[in-house]
Write a protein that holds these residues in place. Structure first.
Motif, short mmCIF file in Angstrom:
data_model
loop_
_atom_site.label_atom_id
_atom_site.label_comp_id
_atom_site.label_asym_id
_atom_site.label_seq_id
_atom_site.Cartn_x
_atom_site.Cartn_y
_atom_site.Cartn_z
N UNK A 119 41.39 -18.96 28.68
CA UNK A 119 40.61 -20.05 28.08
C UNK A 119 41.32 -20.68 26.89
N UNK A 120 42.07 -19.88 26.13
CA UNK A 120 42.71 -20.38 24.91
C UNK A 120 44.15 -20.83 25.11
N UNK A 121 44.62 -20.83 26.34
CA UNK A 121 45.98 -21.26 26.63
C UNK A 121 45.99 -22.78 26.81
N UNK A 122 46.67 -23.52 25.92
CA UNK A 122 46.63 -24.99 26.01
C UNK A 122 47.27 -25.54 27.27
N UNK A 123 48.09 -24.76 27.96
CA UNK A 123 48.71 -25.28 29.19
C UNK A 123 47.98 -24.81 30.45
N UNK A 124 46.86 -24.09 30.27
CA UNK A 124 46.09 -23.61 31.42
C UNK A 124 45.40 -24.78 32.11
N UNK A 125 45.37 -24.75 33.44
CA UNK A 125 44.67 -25.78 34.21
C UNK A 125 43.18 -25.72 33.90
N UNK A 126 42.56 -26.90 33.74
CA UNK A 126 41.15 -26.99 33.35
C UNK A 126 40.28 -27.52 34.49
N UNK A 127 39.05 -27.05 34.52
CA UNK A 127 38.08 -27.54 35.51
C UNK A 127 37.28 -28.69 34.89
N UNK A 128 36.32 -29.21 35.66
CA UNK A 128 35.47 -30.29 35.16
C UNK A 128 34.38 -29.77 34.24
N UNK A 129 34.16 -28.46 34.24
CA UNK A 129 33.13 -27.87 33.38
C UNK A 129 33.62 -27.84 31.94
N UNK A 130 32.68 -27.60 31.00
CA UNK A 130 33.08 -27.47 29.60
C UNK A 130 32.31 -26.36 28.92
N UNK A 131 32.90 -25.84 27.84
CA UNK A 131 32.31 -24.78 27.05
C UNK A 131 32.25 -25.26 25.61
N UNK A 132 31.10 -25.12 24.96
CA UNK A 132 30.93 -25.52 23.56
C UNK A 132 31.34 -24.36 22.66
N UNK A 133 32.32 -24.61 21.77
CA UNK A 133 32.87 -23.56 20.91
C UNK A 133 32.84 -24.01 19.46
#
Length: 196
Positions: A119-133
Protein backbone atom coordinates in the motif's frame (compact mmCIF):
# COMPACT_ATOMS: atom_id res chain seq x y z
CA UNK A 1 20.34 4.25 5.01
CA UNK A 2 19.43 7.94 5.09
CA UNK A 3 15.84 7.36 6.17
CA UNK A 4 16.86 5.25 9.20
CA UNK A 5 19.30 7.69 10.76
CA UNK A 6 18.77 10.83 12.81
CA UNK A 7 19.73 13.49 10.29
CA UNK A 8 17.79 16.74 10.27
CA UNK A 9 15.88 17.18 7.00
CA UNK A 10 15.41 20.87 6.22
CA UNK A 11 13.60 23.11 3.80
CA UNK A 12 12.48 26.75 3.80
CA UNK A 13 9.43 28.59 2.51
CA UNK A 14 8.98 32.30 1.84
CA UNK A 15 6.10 34.64 2.77
CA UNK A 16 3.93 33.15 -0.01
CA UNK A 17 4.76 29.59 1.12
CA UNK A 18 6.92 28.98 -1.93
CA UNK A 19 9.76 26.53 -1.30
CA UNK A 20 13.02 28.48 -1.60
CA UNK A 21 15.57 25.93 -0.33
CA UNK A 22 15.92 22.22 0.44
CA UNK A 23 18.98 20.66 2.00
CA UNK A 24 20.97 17.65 0.80
CA UNK A 25 19.51 15.34 3.47
CA UNK A 26 15.93 16.18 2.43
CA UNK A 27 16.82 15.40 -1.19
CA UNK A 28 18.54 12.14 -0.19
CA UNK A 29 15.49 11.12 1.87
CA UNK A 30 13.16 11.76 -1.09
CA UNK A 31 15.39 9.78 -3.45
CA UNK A 32 15.67 6.84 -1.07
CA UNK A 33 11.87 6.71 -0.83
CA UNK A 34 11.37 6.40 -4.61
CA UNK A 35 10.26 10.03 -4.97
CA UNK A 36 12.66 10.51 -7.85
CA UNK A 37 10.64 13.45 -9.20
CA UNK A 38 11.41 15.43 -6.03
CA UNK A 39 14.81 16.82 -7.00
CA UNK A 40 15.93 20.37 -6.26
CA UNK A 41 14.91 21.72 -9.67
CA UNK A 42 11.38 20.35 -9.40
CA UNK A 43 10.79 21.51 -5.81
CA UNK A 44 12.46 24.91 -5.34
CA UNK A 45 10.25 27.69 -6.68
CA UNK A 46 7.04 25.65 -6.28
CA UNK A 47 4.25 26.33 -3.80
CA UNK A 48 4.34 24.10 -0.73
CA UNK A 49 0.61 23.55 -1.24
CA UNK A 50 1.18 21.85 -4.61
CA UNK A 51 2.74 18.97 -2.62
CA UNK A 52 -0.13 18.68 -0.10
CA UNK A 53 -3.19 17.45 -1.96
CA UNK A 54 -5.93 17.43 0.66
CA UNK A 55 -7.73 20.50 1.97
CA UNK A 56 -7.79 19.41 5.65
CA UNK A 57 -4.00 19.07 5.90
CA UNK A 58 -3.42 22.30 3.98
CA UNK A 59 -5.80 24.15 6.29
CA UNK A 60 -4.05 22.91 9.42
CA UNK A 61 -0.59 23.82 8.11
CA UNK A 62 -1.80 27.27 7.03
CA UNK A 63 -3.06 27.89 10.57
CA UNK A 64 0.31 26.77 11.95
CA UNK A 65 2.12 29.09 9.52
CA UNK A 66 0.01 32.02 10.61
CA UNK A 67 0.65 31.30 14.29
CA UNK A 68 4.42 30.95 13.84
CA UNK A 69 4.68 34.09 11.69
CA UNK A 70 2.65 36.25 14.04
CA UNK A 71 3.96 35.07 17.40
CA UNK A 72 7.48 33.97 16.49
CA UNK A 73 6.88 30.81 18.52
CA UNK A 74 7.81 27.47 16.92
CA UNK A 75 5.31 24.62 16.53
CA UNK A 76 6.32 20.96 16.75
CA UNK A 77 4.24 18.36 14.90
CA UNK A 78 4.58 14.59 15.46
CA UNK A 79 3.94 12.50 12.35
CA UNK A 80 4.52 9.15 10.69
CA UNK A 81 6.48 8.89 7.44
CA UNK A 82 6.35 5.17 6.74
CA UNK A 83 7.96 3.33 3.84
CA UNK A 84 6.85 -0.08 2.58
CA UNK A 85 9.25 -1.77 5.04
CA UNK A 86 9.67 0.76 7.86
CA UNK A 87 7.42 2.43 10.41
CA UNK A 88 9.05 5.82 10.91
CA UNK A 89 8.06 8.05 13.82
CA UNK A 90 9.16 11.60 13.09
CA UNK A 91 8.86 15.11 14.43
CA UNK A 92 8.57 18.31 12.43
CA UNK A 93 9.40 21.72 13.89
CA UNK A 94 8.32 24.87 12.04
CA UNK A 95 10.11 28.06 13.09
CA UNK A 96 10.19 31.66 11.91
CA UNK A 97 13.55 32.26 10.20
CA UNK A 98 12.91 35.96 9.66
CA UNK A 99 9.94 38.17 8.76
CA UNK A 100 9.64 36.50 5.35
CA UNK A 101 10.67 32.88 5.79
CA UNK A 102 9.72 29.77 7.75
CA UNK A 103 12.09 26.87 8.36
CA UNK A 104 10.90 23.27 8.35
CA UNK A 105 13.09 20.75 10.21
CA UNK A 106 12.15 17.08 10.42
CA UNK A 107 13.96 14.55 12.57
CA UNK A 108 13.55 10.79 12.85
CA UNK A 109 12.70 9.71 16.40
CA UNK A 110 12.68 5.97 15.70
CA UNK A 111 12.34 3.49 12.86
CA UNK A 112 10.78 0.05 13.27
CA UNK A 113 11.24 -2.59 10.55
CA UNK A 114 7.94 -4.03 9.35
CA UNK A 115 6.60 -6.59 6.93
CA UNK A 116 6.54 -5.15 3.40
CA UNK A 117 3.36 -3.14 2.86
CA UNK A 118 2.51 -2.74 -0.83
CA UNK A 119 0.00 0.00 0.00
CA UNK A 120 2.84 2.41 0.81
CA UNK A 121 4.95 1.66 -2.27
CA UNK A 122 4.66 4.68 -4.62
CA UNK A 123 5.37 2.52 -7.68
CA UNK A 124 2.77 -0.13 -6.79
CA UNK A 125 -0.07 -0.56 -9.31
CA UNK A 126 -3.29 1.04 -8.02
CA UNK A 127 -6.92 0.01 -8.36
CA UNK A 128 -9.95 2.27 -8.81
CA UNK A 129 -10.75 1.96 -5.09
CA UNK A 130 -9.42 4.39 -2.49
CA UNK A 131 -8.48 4.37 1.18
CA UNK A 132 -8.76 7.44 3.44
CA UNK A 133 -5.57 7.90 5.49
CA UNK A 134 -4.53 10.49 8.06
CA UNK A 135 -1.60 12.62 6.88
CA UNK A 136 -0.09 12.67 10.37
CA UNK A 137 -0.61 9.32 12.15
CA UNK A 138 -1.17 7.15 9.04
CA UNK A 139 -4.26 5.51 10.53
CA UNK A 140 -6.96 4.75 7.97
CA UNK A 141 -10.73 4.91 8.04
CA UNK A 142 -12.52 1.58 7.68
CA UNK A 143 -16.25 1.66 8.24
CA UNK A 144 -17.82 0.61 10.54
CA UNK A 145 -14.64 -0.04 12.55
CA UNK A 146 -13.37 3.56 12.48
CA UNK A 147 -9.75 4.74 12.32
CA UNK A 148 -7.36 1.78 12.43
CA UNK A 149 -3.57 1.45 12.53
CA UNK A 150 -2.10 0.88 9.11
CA UNK A 151 -0.84 -2.60 10.05
CA UNK A 152 -4.39 -3.65 11.00
CA UNK A 153 -5.71 -2.18 7.76
CA UNK A 154 -3.21 -4.22 5.77
CA UNK A 155 -4.30 -7.45 7.46
CA UNK A 156 -8.00 -6.64 7.12
CA UNK A 157 -7.75 -5.71 3.43
CA UNK A 158 -4.88 -8.12 2.57
CA UNK A 159 -2.67 -5.29 1.32
CA UNK A 160 0.74 -6.85 1.96
CA UNK A 161 1.28 -8.62 -1.36
CA UNK A 162 -1.62 -7.61 -3.56
CA UNK A 163 -0.88 -6.95 -7.22
CA UNK A 164 -3.04 -3.82 -7.04
CA UNK A 165 -3.77 -1.68 -4.00
CA UNK A 166 -6.19 1.23 -3.50
CA UNK A 167 -5.30 4.86 -4.06
CA UNK A 168 -4.63 6.78 -0.84
CA UNK A 169 -6.63 9.91 -0.12
CA UNK A 170 -5.24 11.94 2.75
CA UNK A 171 -7.05 13.94 5.40
CA UNK A 172 -6.65 14.67 9.14
CA UNK A 173 -8.26 12.16 11.50
CA UNK A 174 -10.33 13.33 14.51
CA UNK A 175 -7.63 12.34 17.03
CA UNK A 176 -4.97 14.40 15.24
CA UNK A 177 -7.45 17.27 14.92
CA UNK A 178 -7.98 17.06 18.70
CA UNK A 179 -4.23 16.94 19.30
CA UNK A 180 -3.77 20.19 17.40
CA UNK A 181 -6.99 21.54 18.87
CA UNK A 182 -5.13 22.46 22.05
CA UNK A 183 -3.34 25.07 19.94
CA UNK A 184 -6.49 26.05 18.01
CA UNK A 185 -7.37 29.01 20.24
CA UNK A 186 -3.80 30.30 20.03
CA UNK A 187 -3.86 29.85 16.27
CA UNK A 188 -7.18 31.68 15.95
CA UNK A 189 -6.30 34.53 18.32
CA UNK A 190 -2.86 35.08 16.77
CA UNK A 191 -4.39 36.91 13.79
CA UNK A 192 -5.27 39.79 16.11
CA UNK A 193 -1.80 40.11 17.65
CA UNK A 194 0.89 42.34 16.14
CA UNK A 195 4.07 40.58 14.97
CA UNK A 196 7.01 40.71 17.39
Amino acid sequence: MVSQTSHVYRYRVDAEDTIVAVDEWWLAFAKENNSLDLDEASVVGKSLWSFIADHATQKLYKEIHRFVRVTGNPITVPFRCDSPTLRRYMQLTITRHDKQHLDYESVLLRAVPSRRLALLDPIQQRSAAFLTMCSFCKRSLIEPSGWLEIENIAIKLRLYREQTVPEIRYTVCPDCEDHFGSNRQKLESSSEQPPR
